[in-house]
Design an enzyme around this catalytic site. Structure first.
Site, PDB file in Angstrom:
ATOM      1  N   ASN A 225       2.586 -30.229   4.231  1.00 55.84           N
ATOM      2  CA  ASN A 225       2.790 -30.413   5.665  1.00 55.84           C
ATOM      3  C   ASN A 225       1.921 -31.573   6.126  1.00 55.84           C
ATOM      4  OD1 ASN A 225       4.564 -28.301   5.908  1.00 55.84           O
ATOM      5  ND2 ASN A 225       3.027 -26.823   6.615  1.00 55.84           N
ATOM      6  N   ASP A 323      -0.102 -16.234   4.010  1.00 58.23           N
ATOM      7  CA  ASP A 323      -0.601 -16.750   5.284  1.00 58.23           C
ATOM      8  C   ASP A 323      -2.132 -16.678   5.292  1.00 58.23           C
ATOM      9  OD1 ASP A 323      -1.436 -16.940   8.045  1.00 58.23           O
ATOM     10  OD2 ASP A 323       0.656 -16.600   8.599  1.00 58.23           O
ATOM     11  N   LYS A 359      -0.989 -12.594  13.081  1.00 55.26           N
ATOM     12  CA  LYS A 359      -2.107 -13.164  12.336  1.00 55.26           C
ATOM     13  C   LYS A 359      -3.448 -12.527  12.708  1.00 55.26           C
ATOM     14  CE  LYS A 359       0.194 -17.698  12.016  1.00 55.26           C
ATOM     15  NZ  LYS A 359       0.207 -17.949  10.559  1.00 55.26           N
TER      16      LYS A 359
END
Length: 415
Positions: A225, A323, A359
């Site tokens: 990314n 994650d 999260k």
């Protein structure tokens, strides 16, 4: 690290010691000093190099500050009985903020190498350990870009100096390029912010995940990314201004985009798995966590051992990476604070709220793809408060200002 009581409690206002060097930008420093003197939260004193006196006279700064201006290690004389006997010690030893402006190539080199043959360089060596050091480079663009100058700049940053500028534009020599000193309003805002925020996070440890990660298809090609790492750098430097220690876990970025300070520990990683492993290893040490890394969302199911030849096309078998923010936040200690960043198609994208919950974050900063390589961008801030989600549109901010907003909020939560 300054763990003493605030200066107001001790009955003294913090001292800003401004060191002026020999460059045409010295005229801007006079405006900076004038603005700082008009504030009531600090005292301002000025020292000058002999070459600086060729651009602006000591009388100018004496008129602005109402205090004597030393230009030599031996400034006290029968004609100047009010000067300190040892200006490099008497003034520097009391300084809370040391501002080097303009920071010429020569001054940067002498201070970086520990020379003490003139007042400015000697004063820089005599500063207290908890003094905030700021330098504002100003020089011809060729001088700025020269390898020796860049090496000296990195050396100062590694020693904990905060760099402001230089900026690009028209130079005094008539050319265009990088080398203009930061503008007086920018310098004044930086010093004012340092005065306000000093030691607000003293004793805290901030873990920051920054930069991109890379997932290699073969020894040459990878999935990633886009990320410059500038937001992470701004956050780290803001944290150390406030007295915090920083664990800075970063993927591959340009060396100039790495924060440098004695209280910053760098952990270099490449893949999402490596970033997660490093973050989990340091999780018990931190009071606060900031997740601004552009972690690759997918990794190849298999990394090939050799570079694959160019062909008509390939089919990739990808699997999602774990994650990092969610995994670390789920394992952090009670009473700690976690803030994430979410890149969305728009600032109003409702999925940002879901990311905040999924999260296990306390707050999230929302931006868009326009922020990836830009110095300024639009931001939206979402946070938990009294069992509800609150929203604030921060508008367009440069990345250092965004960092200040984030650390302001974290400081309030920790305190």
């Amino acid at each position: 690290m300054n763990t003493s009581a605030p200066d107001q409690v001790k009955g003294r206002r913090p001292l800003v010691l401004c060191a002026v060097c020999g460059g045409i930008s010295a005229y801007k420093t006079a405006e900076v000093v004038s603005r700082l003197v008009q504030r009531d939260d600090s005292r301002v004193r000025v020292i000058m190099s002999r070459n600086a006196c060729k651009f602006v006279t000591p009388l100018t700064f004496r008129a602005l500050t109402g205090a004597p201006v030393s230009v030599s290690l031996f400034s006290r004389s029968a004609d100047a009985p009010d000067h300190p006997i040892f200006p490099h010690i008497d003034l520097a030893g009391e300084a809370d903020i040391f501002l080097l402006a303009p920071a010429t190539a020569d001054a940067i080199a002498r201070i970086a190498r520990g020379h003490a043959g003139d007042l400015v360089a000697a004063a820089a060596l005599a500063l207290p350990a908890d003094c905030i050091r700021v330098f504002c480079p100003a020089m011809n663009s060729a001088m700025w870009l020269s390898p020796p100058t860049q090496e000296n700049v990195r050396r100062l940053e590694n020693l904990g100096w905060l760099r402001l500028g230089p900026r690009a534009g028209r130079l005094a020599c008539g050319g265009q390029g990088m080398g203009r000193m930061a503008q007086p309003d920018e310098i004044t805002a930086c010093i004012a912010g340092c005065l306000k925020r000093r030691a607000s996070l003293s004793g805290s440890t901030i873990l920051i995940c920054s930069g991109p990660t890379r997932e290699y298809l073969d020894p040459v090609r990878f999935i990633s990314n886009a990320s410059s790492g500038l937001t992470g750098k701004s956050l780290a430097m803001e944290a150390v201004v406030r007295g915090a220690a920083v664990i800075f876990i970063t993927g591959p970025v340009c060396p100039d985009h790495l924060p440098r300070h004695p209280r910053i520990v760098h952990v270099q990683v490449t893949t999402a798995a490596e970033m997660l492993e490093a973050a989990l290893a340091h999780t018990p040490q931190a009071n606060a966590y900031i997740f601004t890394a552009a972690v690759a969302d997918f990794a190849p199911a298999q990394t090939l051992p050799q570079k694959q030849p160019r062909g008509p096309g390939i089919t990739l078998n990808l699997h999602p990476t774990e994650d990092v923010a969610a995994a670390v936040s789920a394992r952090r200690r009670p009473g700690t604070v976690a803030v994430g960043f979410a890149l969305q198609d728009s600032l109003e994208d409702p999925s940002a709220e879901e990311k905040l919950r999924a999260k296990h974050l306390d707050a999230i900063v929302v931006d868009t793809a326009a922020a990836m390589e830009a110095y300024s961008a639009r931001y939206r801030f979402i946070w938990h408060e009294e069992g509800a989600l609150r929203h604030a549109d921060w508008g367009t901010l440069d990345k250092p200002t965004c960092a200040r907003r984030v650390l302001d909020w974290i400081s309030e939560q920790i305190s």
